[in-house]
Motif scaffolding. Sequence first.
Motif, mmCIF file in Angstrom:
data_model
loop_
_atom_site.group_PDB
_atom_site.id
_atom_site.type_symbol
_atom_site.label_atom_id
_atom_site.label_comp_id
_atom_site.label_asym_id
_atom_site.label_seq_id
_atom_site.Cartn_x
_atom_site.Cartn_y
_atom_site.Cartn_z
ATOM 1 N N PRO A 1 0.777 -1.245 0.000
ATOM 2 C CA PRO A 1 0.000 0.000 0.000
ATOM 3 C C PRO A 1 0.805 1.290 0.000
ATOM 4 O O PRO A 1 0.290 2.325 -0.398
ATOM 5 N N ALA A 2 2.049 1.272 0.419
ATOM 6 C CA ALA A 2 2.831 2.510 0.448
ATOM 7 C C ALA A 2 3.198 2.939 -0.974
ATOM 8 O O ALA A 2 3.805 2.166 -1.720
ATOM 9 N N PRO A 3 2.842 4.157 -1.357
ATOM 10 C CA PRO A 3 3.220 4.633 -2.690
ATOM 11 C C PRO A 3 4.739 4.699 -2.822
ATOM 12 O O PRO A 3 5.415 5.222 -1.928
ATOM 13 N N PRO A 4 5.298 4.192 -3.908
ATOM 14 C CA PRO A 4 6.754 4.184 -4.055
ATOM 15 C C PRO A 4 7.355 5.567 -4.293
ATOM 16 O O PRO A 4 8.533 5.775 -4.056
ATOM 17 N N ASP A 5 6.541 6.521 -4.734
ATOM 18 C CA ASP A 5 7.058 7.846 -5.079
ATOM 19 C C ASP A 5 6.535 8.931 -4.148
ATOM 20 O O ASP A 5 6.398 10.079 -4.542
ATOM 21 N N LEU A 6 6.260 8.575 -2.888
ATOM 22 C CA LEU A 6 5.688 9.525 -1.941
ATOM 23 C C LEU A 6 6.634 10.698 -1.701
ATOM 24 O O LEU A 6 7.809 10.507 -1.394
ATOM 25 N N GLU A 7 6.113 11.906 -1.856
ATOM 26 C CA GLU A 7 6.872 13.138 -1.627
ATOM 27 C C GLU A 7 6.153 13.959 -0.565
ATOM 28 O O GLU A 7 4.968 13.744 -0.298
ATOM 29 N N ILE A 8 6.833 14.925 0.003
ATOM 30 C CA ILE A 8 6.219 15.762 1.034
ATOM 31 C C ILE A 8 4.997 16.494 0.478
ATOM 32 O O ILE A 8 4.017 16.701 1.200
ATOM 33 N N ALA A 9 5.009 16.862 -0.785
ATOM 34 C CA ALA A 9 3.837 17.535 -1.368
ATOM 35 C C ALA A 9 2.605 16.634 -1.313
ATOM 36 O O ALA A 9 1.488 17.124 -1.131
ATOM 37 N N HIS A 10 2.785 15.320 -1.462
ATOM 38 C CA HIS A 10 1.662 14.388 -1.323
ATOM 39 C C HIS A 10 1.121 14.415 0.100
ATOM 40 O O HIS A 10 -0.093 14.389 0.327
#
Length: 153
Positions: free
Chosen positions: A97-106
């Motif tokens: 479930p964790a998005p591989p491209d998670l950024e602080i903006a997300h």
Amino acid sequence: MSVEVVLLRHDPTEGFAYRRLITALGRGVSPDRAARRVAALGEHDQLHMAHSTSWRATRDGCIVLTYLVHPDPDPDRPGIPLTEPHRIARSSRPGHPAPPDLEIAHVVAHAVRHLAFLERTDRVVATHLAARPGLVRALRHLPAAVAGEVQYA
């Protein structure tokens, strides 16, 4: 464990912007107290809202608990524009479930959408935000769905 605080501001012309502060969670310290302390909110401050919006694990295995604080108690400090508050991070793998491209903006966009949900469902938050009609209008243009309620086309 770390406590991350997103200090939110909104300008009707410029849109959303934020500052991000992080502190370690000390032994015996509540996350709420740590968030208020790092945001420089006094114990009896009623002018600012603080709300836990999410948690995540970092790549190195640490847990980060995210709070949104509104309004930014120091709006003269430089902020980071949130150019895509609609942007949702997703994983393409159902078992991961964790998005591989998670950024602080997300993370910040999620916090702002959480605030939009609370503005519609939580009387205390709605009362806090009512004095800021431009912000309320902006929040009402965002999806107010919580996790699990997002409708896919």
